[in-house]
Design a protein around this motif. Sequence first.
Motif, short mmCIF file in Angstrom:
data_model
loop_
_atom_site.label_atom_id
_atom_site.label_comp_id
_atom_site.label_asym_id
_atom_site.label_seq_id
_atom_site.Cartn_x
_atom_site.Cartn_y
_atom_site.Cartn_z
N GLU A 108 0.51 -1.37 0.08
CA GLU A 108 0.52 0.18 0.06
C GLU A 108 1.33 1.29 -0.33
N SER A 109 1.51 1.13 0.68
CA SER A 109 2.69 2.22 1.07
C SER A 109 2.99 2.58 -0.38
N ILE A 110 3.65 1.47 -1.04
CA ILE A 110 4.17 1.45 -2.41
C ILE A 110 3.49 2.42 -3.53
N VAL A 111 2.08 1.78 -3.40
CA VAL A 111 0.79 2.75 -4.58
C VAL A 111 0.78 3.57 -3.85
N GLU A 112 0.84 4.30 -2.38
CA GLU A 112 0.56 5.51 -2.31
C GLU A 112 1.86 6.71 -2.71
N ALA A 113 2.98 5.90 -2.16
CA ALA A 113 4.50 7.12 -3.67
C ALA A 113 3.79 7.26 -4.50
N ARG A 114 2.57 6.45 -5.23
CA ARG A 114 3.09 6.39 -7.16
C ARG A 114 2.43 7.64 -7.12
N LYS A 115 1.48 7.65 -6.20
CA LYS A 115 0.66 9.10 -6.61
C LYS A 115 1.23 10.34 -6.94
N VAL A 116 2.33 9.87 -5.21
CA VAL A 116 3.10 11.66 -4.72
C VAL A 116 3.14 12.55 -6.71
N VAL A 117 3.16 13.43 -6.43
CA VAL A 117 3.55 14.50 -8.06
C VAL A 117 4.48 15.92 -7.82
N TRP A 118 5.96 14.90 -7.75
CA TRP A 118 6.96 15.68 -8.13
C TRP A 118 6.91 16.29 -8.36
N PRO A 119 7.82 18.24 -8.08
CA PRO A 119 8.00 19.01 -7.73
C PRO A 119 9.04 19.06 -8.74
N THR A 120 8.44 19.95 -10.16
CA THR A 120 9.72 20.43 -11.49
C THR A 120 11.19 20.65 -10.70
N ARG A 121 11.30 21.08 -11.63
CA ARG A 121 13.52 21.31 -11.63
C ARG A 121 12.93 23.19 -10.90
N LYS A 122 12.20 23.87 -11.96
CA LYS A 122 12.40 25.03 -11.35
C LYS A 122 11.64 25.06 -9.90
N GLU A 123 10.57 24.77 -9.95
CA GLU A 123 10.17 24.65 -8.47
C GLU A 123 10.78 23.75 -7.52
N THR A 124 11.92 23.58 -7.71
CA THR A 124 13.10 22.75 -6.10
C THR A 124 13.71 24.12 -6.33
N SER A 125 14.05 24.75 -7.21
CA SER A 125 15.16 25.66 -7.27
C SER A 125 14.69 26.58 -6.42
N GLN A 126 13.77 27.44 -6.89
CA GLN A 126 12.01 28.58 -6.71
C GLN A 126 12.47 28.16 -4.76
N MET A 127 11.83 26.59 -4.69
CA MET A 127 11.93 26.87 -2.87
C MET A 127 13.17 26.86 -2.62
N THR A 128 13.98 26.46 -2.66
CA THR A 128 15.66 25.94 -2.51
C THR A 128 15.98 27.59 -1.97
N LEU A 129 15.38 29.04 -2.69
CA LEU A 129 16.27 29.45 -2.86
C LEU A 129 14.87 30.11 -1.18
N MET A 130 13.63 29.87 -1.52
CA MET A 130 12.82 30.97 -0.84
C MET A 130 13.17 30.59 1.14
N VAL A 131 14.20 29.03 1.20
CA VAL A 131 14.32 28.79 2.13
C VAL A 131 15.65 29.98 2.28
#
Length: 117
Positions: free
Chosen positions: A64-87
């Motif tokens: 069930e954990s594997i099924v739930e992990a497949r539902k995760v929407v990962w952020p794009t590279r741009k979103e990740t960079s923006q959030m890292t900069l904000m942090v």
Amino acid sequence: MEMQDKLKLGLVALLVTAGIVGFYLLPETQGVLRALVFVAAVLAAAGVFWFSAPGREFVSYAQESIVEARKVVWPTRKETSQMTLMVFVFVFVLALFMWLVDSSLSWLFYDVLLRRG
């Protein structure tokens, strides 16, 4: 938990313990055999655990954990960079604020109240 499952879990603990003891009882010159004894004991323990009720529940939970992990929407590279900069910006601003508060309190206590400055 049924008595059967308790016995199986006890057997699992004994098998893992036997693998560890077997590993240390064999001479160091028999490195491959030592590792094989330990791996075999752990695999046997995993096999016994697999057929117990807690083992089946764990496998179900893992699936069930594997099924739930497949539902995760990962952020794009741009979103990740923006959030890292904000942090980083937030951490810098917070550090600056903490430094200002610390400096102000030090000035207040040491220079004004205690007249040490």
